[in-house]
Every structure is written in structure tokens, then in C-alpha cells.
Design a protein around this motif. Structure first.
Motif, mmCIF file in Angstrom:
data_model
loop_
_atom_site.group_PDB
_atom_site.id
_atom_site.type_symbol
_atom_site.label_atom_id
_atom_site.label_comp_id
_atom_site.label_asym_id
_atom_site.label_seq_id
_atom_site.Cartn_x
_atom_site.Cartn_y
_atom_site.Cartn_z
ATOM 1 N N ASP A 94 7.478 5.604 3.340
ATOM 2 C CA ASP A 94 7.387 3.968 4.662
ATOM 3 C C ASP A 94 6.218 3.828 4.111
ATOM 4 O OD1 ASP A 94 10.024 4.620 5.426
ATOM 5 O OD2 ASP A 94 9.290 5.182 7.198
ATOM 6 N N VAL A 95 6.395 2.291 3.745
ATOM 7 C CA VAL A 95 5.010 1.589 3.509
ATOM 8 C C VAL A 95 4.677 0.462 4.598
ATOM 9 C CG1 VAL A 95 3.691 0.663 1.299
ATOM 10 C CG2 VAL A 95 4.747 2.334 1.018
ATOM 11 N N PHE A 96 3.559 -0.132 4.666
ATOM 12 C CA PHE A 96 3.583 -0.838 5.908
ATOM 13 C C PHE A 96 1.713 -1.616 5.938
ATOM 14 C CE2 PHE A 96 1.587 2.566 7.927
ATOM 15 C CZ PHE A 96 0.768 1.828 8.943
ATOM 16 N N SER A 97 2.378 -2.638 6.300
ATOM 17 C CA SER A 97 0.943 -3.254 6.276
ATOM 18 C C SER A 97 0.730 -4.438 8.134
ATOM 19 C CB SER A 97 -0.423 -5.018 5.405
ATOM 20 O OG SER A 97 -0.997 -5.232 5.985
ATOM 21 N N PHE A 99 14.695 0.183 -0.733
ATOM 22 C CA PHE A 99 13.732 0.017 0.668
ATOM 23 C C PHE A 99 14.334 -0.937 1.515
ATOM 24 C CE2 PHE A 99 11.016 1.731 -2.410
ATOM 25 C CZ PHE A 99 10.405 2.755 -1.591
ATOM 26 N N SER A 100 14.949 -1.118 2.963
ATOM 27 C CA SER A 100 14.415 -1.484 4.089
ATOM 28 C C SER A 100 13.089 -2.816 4.199
ATOM 29 C CB SER A 100 14.999 -1.636 5.019
ATOM 30 O OG SER A 100 16.457 -1.091 4.230
ATOM 31 N N VAL A 101 13.393 -3.765 3.615
ATOM 32 C CA VAL A 101 11.758 -4.744 3.932
ATOM 33 C C VAL A 101 12.162 -5.730 5.211
ATOM 34 C CG1 VAL A 101 10.051 -5.873 2.606
ATOM 35 C CG2 VAL A 101 11.391 -4.164 1.256
ATOM 36 N N MET A 102 10.547 -5.925 6.040
ATOM 37 C CA MET A 102 11.181 -6.454 6.918
ATOM 38 C C MET A 102 9.729 -7.007 7.157
ATOM 39 S SD MET A 102 12.254 -3.946 9.689
ATOM 40 C CE MET A 102 13.840 -3.009 8.119
ATOM 41 N N ALA A 103 9.760 -8.453 7.554
ATOM 42 C CA ALA A 103 8.763 -9.198 7.699
ATOM 43 C C ALA A 103 8.843 -9.507 9.302
ATOM 44 C CB ALA A 103 7.210 -10.075 6.746
ATOM 45 N N SER A 104 7.641 -9.786 9.763
ATOM 46 C CA SER A 104 7.493 -10.875 10.866
ATOM 47 C C SER A 104 6.075 -11.144 11.686
ATOM 48 C CB SER A 104 8.134 -10.160 12.587
ATOM 49 O OG SER A 104 6.872 -8.942 12.720
ATOM 50 N N ILE A 124 16.059 -4.063 -0.628
ATOM 51 C CA ILE A 124 15.147 -3.939 -1.864
ATOM 52 C C ILE A 124 14.736 -2.684 -2.742
ATOM 53 C CG2 ILE A 124 12.636 -5.132 -3.436
ATOM 54 C CD1 ILE A 124 12.546 -6.692 -1.557
ATOM 55 N N THR A 125 15.579 -3.151 -3.853
ATOM 56 C CA THR A 125 15.499 -1.533 -5.004
ATOM 57 C C THR A 125 14.381 -2.757 -6.053
ATOM 58 O OG1 THR A 125 17.622 -1.002 -4.226
ATOM 59 C CG2 THR A 125 17.060 -1.131 -6.488
ATOM 60 N N ASP A 156 11.766 3.478 3.111
ATOM 61 C CA ASP A 156 12.475 3.960 2.580
ATOM 62 C C ASP A 156 13.832 4.591 2.929
ATOM 63 O OD1 ASP A 156 13.219 5.560 0.561
ATOM 64 O OD2 ASP A 156 11.653 7.961 0.857
ATOM 65 N N GLN A 157 14.962 4.025 2.192
ATOM 66 C CA GLN A 157 16.163 4.625 2.777
ATOM 67 C C GLN A 157 16.347 5.575 2.242
ATOM 68 O OE1 GLN A 157 18.682 1.097 0.743
ATOM 69 N NE2 GLN A 157 18.084 0.023 2.158
ATOM 70 N N ASP A 158 16.183 6.628 1.785
ATOM 71 C CA ASP A 158 16.138 7.714 1.003
ATOM 72 C C ASP A 158 15.388 8.675 2.072
ATOM 73 O OD1 ASP A 158 17.631 7.118 -1.484
ATOM 74 O OD2 ASP A 158 15.539 7.169 -2.559
ATOM 75 N N ALA A 159 15.253 8.084 3.422
ATOM 76 C CA ALA A 159 14.681 8.876 3.949
ATOM 77 C C ALA A 159 15.335 9.208 4.815
ATOM 78 C CB ALA A 159 12.977 8.698 4.631
ATOM 79 N N PHE A 160 16.324 8.261 5.099
ATOM 80 C CA PHE A 160 17.576 8.299 5.930
ATOM 81 C C PHE A 160 19.017 9.098 5.052
ATOM 82 C CE2 PHE A 160 14.789 5.384 6.895
ATOM 83 C CZ PHE A 160 14.915 4.264 7.835
ATOM 84 N N SER A 161 19.842 8.847 6.338
ATOM 85 C CA SER A 161 21.157 10.510 5.422
ATOM 86 C C SER A 161 21.745 9.398 4.463
ATOM 87 C CB SER A 161 21.929 11.284 6.622
ATOM 88 O OG SER A 161 22.758 10.085 7.986
ATOM 89 N N GLN A 162 21.712 7.764 5.287
ATOM 90 C CA GLN A 162 22.459 7.158 4.759
ATOM 91 C C GLN A 162 22.147 5.642 5.277
ATOM 92 O OE1 GLN A 162 26.631 5.425 6.524
ATOM 93 N NE2 GLN A 162 27.804 6.067 4.390
ATOM 94 N N THR A 163 22.284 4.758 4.235
ATOM 95 C CA THR A 163 21.417 3.236 4.421
ATOM 96 C C THR A 163 22.555 2.274 3.953
ATOM 97 O OG1 THR A 163 19.699 4.161 4.432
ATOM 98 C CG2 THR A 163 19.735 1.564 4.476
#
Length: 776
Positions: A127-130, A163-168, A230-231, A270-277
């Protein structure tokens, strides 16, 4: 492994008139050292009176990570969502940590918080974040739309993947009229590598206008929330960009004021770190005229769950109204059920809007919801309170499975039914070795299933290759237990076989030793049959022969398990008592590898294979320990070698049944292979051994703490304490010669910098002992 998460969903209404924050939702958990946690929240709020504001805050361990307000501009009680994400970075001093969702009234007017969801999830390495909590100001620049015209506040770089990308964030801007040129506030996620915009929102209302002032900062921030799928095909830079003004200074207001942003987070899961997204998005704007919930399919973002269980649902949308007097309603749906159950998010624009532009509001949701596979769908419903044309866009619905194992389920069989293979091992000759990566193909290039589960259609896959032929087997376990430690002649003892990953019907040969065939009623050899004959009963014969005390041992022919029982010779009058503690066949000792350096009493270090009887060493209790014996058994098939690393990369090689001095709740011995340690303990001490017979109370030190390989603990070293974890070596040699030291006192010694157990350790050696490293 499934994701580690914690959640608290509060369904219902809370009301306050307080101008100080009150708690609405609290999560308390014990955080892990050096671990990052994503904190998600969503709540539905309103004020009971027009022209009043409700303010929402999120605290992580007492620090503000978000603060924003919602202004009630209509006389109707309109409900709007406050949704967001932040990252809490735990340092090296973990402990009980509170995460709080709070709200208050801006000026004492009654305000309400309806359904609220608070979720904390451990992030993984991919997972990547700032996250930035401090404030940054910005005013418009010049350049192409979405590029240099905007100010980049935060950025992350993600590798190729899904990736599931979100911003707030929360923001504030000094301005009077948000709809007029010169006063818009814009936010977006910008793909700086491929020049793509996501979540572009223009004309968000500014809080000073909503709070009824012109140029005074009130610290009642608005909020931005957006999520999408986002892919990426390679390393990609994703920016969170903003703009406080448009590219023109004409219009009602020609004075350009800056915007102020804080509590900003951009996160890529990282969606690949979940069994299903499951990810569904609708970036483009849809016009909606329907006045009935769920009938306008143009605005529905939906998909059905394939796996039942708890899901982290992440949703965002932006809406606006074509009328200044008609409310629009926007409701997220999961499993056919509304996610906000107490009431429905809705709002009224201050002026009619003909596009998704100016005076729009974010509608969001993020929380943990239990979903049944195939029975419902995720999506958005959007409709108008009466005849009107409203708009919805930038809509997304992301579902992340939290409860199921990640990756591909491997199954193996020799015959009969398929069995789940938790560990896959391969060999061409010699010893079996763990296969860290398994490659398969039906044509074309070889694929790594563990890393590329999406390459399989559905939940199963057939591994076929014309080039290679590999045998796969799950690692098997065998344990023999007994029903009695001693019997008299004429009595019986049951030896029970317990197995792991051994198919039912498998024949497991055994041999009985220590007695003759005339001493028992059955044969000295035979077979267990897994699932059918798991218990072998051995009955002794009362033969009226004076034979003395006999030791009967049942051993598996594969060498993976054995146990024993004493037979008292009842033909004697009276029968002789058993010795105080008859020595059983000695078990394999716990040991370290050849070349392990031992800290000697004179300050030197010596390889363990060069230590001799009479040498003196530094001990756990601090006294001088004299070597009484140097043991040198083989590793065998029942144990495996672990590595424990120091910060400089050096490490200790030690068998997984050897105790190491740790600090967990209190200082004590810890051991990874507790089951084999317990067998060795029973073999030496047994039910009638010296501990029970002597009445010694070892208290908290009678058994070591079973530790978990690959989990970090605090270990005692020659220079203090270090938090580290054991890692199994990929290659194991059962014939490897190992070493251990028996000491006259001191309890333990220092091996390659770690404090480990010494043979002949006694209670007085370790009772009330607190490790103090020797002074150099």
C-alpha cells in the motif's frame, strides 16, 4: 492472510448543542510497533436551523487528523455526509490507542449526527500513501488545465498493478459568492505519468460564504472526498492537486483570494493484497429526472459480490441540483440494503445548476459491511424530491473482501478427495524443499499464481505443462501419544496417532521395541490406518516370570513419532518399586549450528564446537557458568532451523525447539516449536518425573511462552533488547550436527549475541532474573 481491521458502526441519531466536541464513535485498540494504519470514517450530519453549521473532527491518539464543517443553508433539515481517510503512523512505542469521531455545534444551535462508521485497518507493504496534517495555502497559477495551473500538495508513486485510490482533505477559502467566476475551489487526483485527471471537481462551495462572512477566516473547513479504481502498467506518479481561483480575474469578484488546505491524505490500497476487490466507477456526469428511488439506471454503479463476508466498502459521488428549491437524494446501496438506514443524504442548491459545476457536494461512504455473495449488489441510487433535473458524477463503488484468504487455494491428492495444501514442497531427489513461487501455464509464458491470482478464471485453475513434471505435496505431521505412563503386567496402554495433511486411509507402519513378543498379546509390528485405525492397544502378559522393570516403546517406521510406557513386573512379591526417575531414551536436545560464537567469561568469543568441559561462559543470571557437558545431536526431521537477525545483518542459527530469553508481559523463556519442546519436556520429566516428585513450584517459568514464527518479539542480546522475528531457512538438513552447552549454574548463555537456554537450567537460575547485558 486476510487484512487486519477494526470497525465500529453506530446506527442512530445523536444530538448536541455543545460548542465543544462530543464523542460520537470510538475505536480503542492496541497498535503494533512500526505499523501504519488507515483510518476511515463517514457520518451523516445536519443542523436543525437554517444558516447554521455542524463541525466534525477525527482524532487519532489525541491528534486531530481531520476537521470540517457542513453549513445548513436551507430551512429544510438536509443531511450531508462527511467522509474521509487518514493514515496513523505508529512509532516504536505501541499501546492502547483511541480513534474518535466527534462533532459539535458551531454556535450552539442543535445539530445532529446520524449513522456513523469508523474503521481502522493495518496497511501492508504494497500500500502507498502520503498524509500531511499541516496547512498549505495556494492561489491559481497559469498553464494547461490539470497541469501547471494547479498546485501539487501531495504525491505518491505506485508500481504496476491494481489500486483503490482515494483522497481527502479539509479546506477553507475567503470569498463571498462561490458560484461566480473568481471564487471557485478545485480539487483532483492527477496521473502525472500519463496526464490523466481523476475526481476533477470544480466550484466547490467555500465555507466563509456559507458562514455568512466575506474576508474573515473562520476555521470551519469544507471537505473533499474522492475514491476510484486505477490500473497502472508501470511506475506511476499520482498527485493531489488544488486550485483556489480560475484562470480569469474577471467577474463579480476581481480580487483573488488564496485557499488553505490541511489534513490531506492520498492513499493507494493494493487490490492484490485482498482476496477479492470489486471496483465500479462512473466518472462522467449523468442527468437524472426521476423522482423514484432506484428507477434511473443511468446513474447506478453496481456489481454483485462473489465472496461472502465482511467488506470494506469505499464509495464517492458528487451531485448538484437544477433547482434552487428542490432537494436531491443520493444513497449508497450494498447487498440490496441502504448503507445509511436512519435517514437519506440530501441537499438543496442555492441556485439552479445546468451542469456538474459549481455548488456541488461530495456524497460518500466508507465502512465495514457484511455482504452475502450473489444476493444483492453495490451501487448508487439518485433521485429528486420532485420534478427537477439533477446531476451525479465522479461516482464510484469499491468493495474489498476482508475475511477470506488471499491468493489461490491449492489442492492436492494422491487418490480419493482433494485436500487443501497449506504449504507446497517439491523435490527431484534428497530432501523436500518449500516452493516459495509456483509457476504454471497452459500455453504461452509461465505465470506465478501466488502473485498473479487474477490470471485464473474463477476460483480454480488447472496447472498443465508439457515441459516439466513436478510432484506437489503438503508437509505432513505425525504425533504419537499414550494413555498411561506406567502399567502393571496384564494391563494395557493405548498409543494414539494424530496426523496433519495425511490423507484418510494412509497406512503408517510401526514397530514395538524394548520387550519380546511373549510379553504382549499382539505382534511387535503393524500398521496404523489414518481415519480408521488411529489407536493401537498394547496389552502386557502376566507371565509369572521375574523380568524386572521393562520399557515398551512404539515408534513409527518413518521416524516421525514415538512414545513409551513402563511395565512393572507384578510377578515379584512384592513388586519392586520403580526407580525415582527411570531415564527414558534421551530426546534430541535443543541446539545451535556449528560456528555459533559463544561469549566466554574472559571476554573472548569461541565457536561452540571448540568449547570443552571446564570452560567458563557469561550467563543469563550474571554468574560465571562452568561447562559440564557439550551436547551434539542431529537436527532430525522433527525440528527446523530458524534465523534471528541483528540490525547489522548478522544472525543466529538455532533449532525451533530451543528456548530464547524474551520480554513479553514479563521476562521469560520463549520457544517457536512448542509442541516438540513439550514432547522433550515430557520425555525428560514425565508425569512422575523429578519436578512433580520433588514438589518444586516453577511458577510462571514452568513452561516457556509459545512464540509465533514470523511475528516480532523483544529478545535479549549481549547489547540489550532487540525487536525482531524468526525466519525459517528454506533448506533443512535432518543430518546437520548441532551443539548445546550444559552449565552448572546461570540458566542460559550468549550465542551469536542472543541469550539462549542452557542445559541443566534450574529454577534458582532464572527466578526473578532480569537481563542485564554484560559491560564491555
Amino acid at each position: 492472510m486476510p487484512r487486519t481491521y477494526y470497525s465500529n458502526n453506530q446506527i442512530g441519531t445523536s444530538t448536541t448543542t455543545s460548542t465543544s466536541y462530543v464523542d460520537a464513535n470510538i475505536l480503542t485498540l492496541t497498535t503494533e510497533a512500526s505499523t501504519n494504519y488507515a483510518v476511515f470514517w463517514t457520518a451523516l450530519v445536519d443542523a436543525s436551523v437554517a444558516a447554521k453549521s455542524v463541525v466534525v473532527r477525527v482524532l487519532c491518539d489525541g491528534t486531530t487528523h481531520h476537521e470540517s464543517g457542513i453549513y445548513q443553508h436551507s430551512s429544510s433539515s438536509l443531511k450531508r455526509t462527511v467522509t474521509g481517510v487518514t493514515v496513523f503512523e505508529e512509532g516504536v512505542s505501541p499501546g492502547s490507542t483511541d480513534f474518535k469521531l466527534q462533532f459539535k455545534s458551531f454556535d450552539g444551535t442543535s445539530v445532529r449526527m446520524y449513522d456513523s462508521y469508523l474503521t481502522v485497518m493495518e496497511l501492508v507493504a504494497t500500500d502507498v500513501f502520503s498524509t500531511t496534517l499541516g496547512e498549505t495555502s495556494s492561489i491559481n497559477a497559469t498553464g494547461a488545465d490539470g497541469d501547471s495551473e494547479y498546485t501539487t500538495l501531495d504525491e505518491i508513486t505506485v508500481p504496476a498493478g491494481n489500486f483503490s485510490v482515494m483522497a481527502s482533505s479539509s479546506f477553507e477559502k475567503v470569498a463571498l459568492s462561490p458560484e461566480l467566476d473568481g471564487n471557485e475551489v478545485r480539487n483532483l487526483i492527477w496521473d502525472d505519468t500519463n496526464n490523466n485527471a481523476y475526481g476533477y471537481v470544480d466550484g466547490l462551495p467555500v465555507n466563509n460564504y456559507l458562514a455568512g462572512t466575506t474576508t474573515t477566516r473562520l476555521d470551519v473547513n469544507m471537505h473533499y472526498w474522492y475514491a476510484t479504481n486505477i490500473t497502472t502498467v508501470g511506475s506511476t506518479n499520482l498527485d493531489y492537486r488544488v486550485q483556489a481561483e480560475p484562470d480569469s480575474t474577471t467577474g463579480f469578484y476581481t480580487t483573488q483570494y488564496p485557499g488553505y488546505w490541511k489534513h490531506r491524505t492520498i492513499l493507494a490500497l493494493d487490490q492484490d493484497a485482498f482476496s477479492q476487490t470489486i471496483a465500479e466507477t462512473m466518472e462522467n456526469v449523468q442527468a437524472v429526472t426521476s423522482t423514484v428511488s432506484g428507477t434511473d439506471t443511468n446513474c447506478v454503479v453496481s456489481a454483485e459480490a462473489e465472496v461472502s463476508g465482511n467488506k470494506l466498502l469505499v464509495a464517492s459521488a458528487y451531485v448538484t441540483s437544477g433547482s434552487s428549491s428542490i432537494a436531491v437524494n443520493t444513497l449508497p446501496i450494498a447487498d440490496g440494503t441502504a448503507l445509511y438506514t436512519t435517514t437519506t443524504p440530501s441537499f438543496i442548491s442555492t441556485s439552479a445548476q445546468s451542469s456538474l459545476n459549481y455548488y456541488m457536494y461530495p456524497i460518500g461512504f466508507v465502512g465495514v459491511v457484511n455482504v452475502t455473495a450473489g444476493t444483492g449488489s453495490y451501487g448508487w441510487e439518485h433521485w429528486n424530491a420532485s420534478t427537477n433535473t439533477s446531476r451525479i458524477g465522479r461516482a464510484s463503488m469499491l468493495s474489498h473482501d476482508l475475511d477470506n484468504e488471499n491468493g489461490v487455494d491449492w489442492n492436492t491428492k494422491y487418490s480419493g478427495v482433494w485436500k487443501a495444501a497449506r504449504t507446497i514442497s517439491v523435490k527431484t531427489s534428497g530432501t523436500w524443499k518449500t516452493a516459495s513461487d509456483v509457476y504454471v501455464k497452459d500455453s504461452g509464458a509461465w505465470k506465478t499464481l501466488i502473485k498473479d491470482p487474477a490470471r485464473l478464471a474463477g476460483n480454480t485453475g488447472l496447472a498443465i505443462s508439457s515441459e516439466y513434471s513436478s510432484n506437489f505435496t503438503a508437509l505432513q505431521g505425525f504425533t504419537v501419544t499414550r494413555s498411561r505412563p506406567t502399567i502393571n503386567e496384564g494391563m494395557y496402554v493405548d498409543f494414539t496417532l494424530t496426523t496433519v495433511n495425511v490423507p484418510a486411509g494412509t497406512s503408517v507402519p510401526y514397530t514395538i521395541t524394548g520387550i519380546s513378543g511373549a510379553d504382549i498379546t499382539g505382534p511387535l509390528t503393524g500398521n496404523y490406518v489414518v481415519g480408521t485405525t488411529d489407536v493401537i492397544r498394547v496389552t502386557s502378559v502376566a507371565d509369572n516370570l521375574t523380568e524386572g522393570l521393562e520399557l515398551i516403546t512404539l515408534s513409527l517406521d518413518n521416524g516421525a513419532g514415538a512414545h513409551w510406557t513402563y511395565i512393572y513386573d507384578t510377578s515379584l512379591t512384592p513388586p519392586p518399586p520403580p526407580p525415582p526417575h527411570p531415564p527414558p531414551p534421551p530426546p534430541v536436545g535443543t541446539c545451535v549450528g556449528i560456528g555459533t560464537l559463544i561469549d566466554m567469561w574472559d571476554g573472548t568469543r569461541k565457536p561452540i564446537e571448540e568449547v570443552v568441559v571446564g570452560d567458563t561462559v557469561i550467563t543469563l543470571s550474571g554468574v560465571m557458568g562452568t561447562v559440564m557437558d557439550v551436547e551434539s545431536p542431529p537436527l532430525t526431521l522433527n525440528r527446523r532451523m530458524l534465523r534471528f537477525y541483528h540490525a547489522d545483518g548478522s544472525y543466529l542459527r538455532i533449532s525451533d525447539d530451543h528456548e530464547m530469553w524474551i520480554d513479553h508481559e514479563f521476562q521469560r523463556w520463549g520457544v517457536a516449536n512448542y509442541n516438540w519442546w513439550l514432547f522433550e519436556y515430557e520425555t525428560i520429566m514425565d508425569d512422575g518425573g523429578s519436578v512433580a516428585a520433588g514438589g518444586v513450584d516453577w511458577g510462571r517459568h514452568e513452561h516457556p511462552l509459545p512464540t509465533v514464527p514470523f511475528k516480532e518479539y523483544k529478545y535479549a542480546t549481549s547489547y540489550g533488547w532487540i525487536t525482531t522475528k524468526g525466519e525459517y531457512e528454506a533448506t533443512q538438513d535432518p543430518e546437520e550436527r548441532l551443539y548445546n552447552l550444559d552449565l552448572d549454574q546461570g540458566g542460559g548463555f550468549i550465542a551469536d549475541g542472543f541469550v539462549i537456554y542452557a542445559g541443566n537450567c534450574k529454577l534458582e537460575d532464572i527466578k526473578d532474573t532480569e537481563w542485564n547485558p554484560p559491560k564491555k
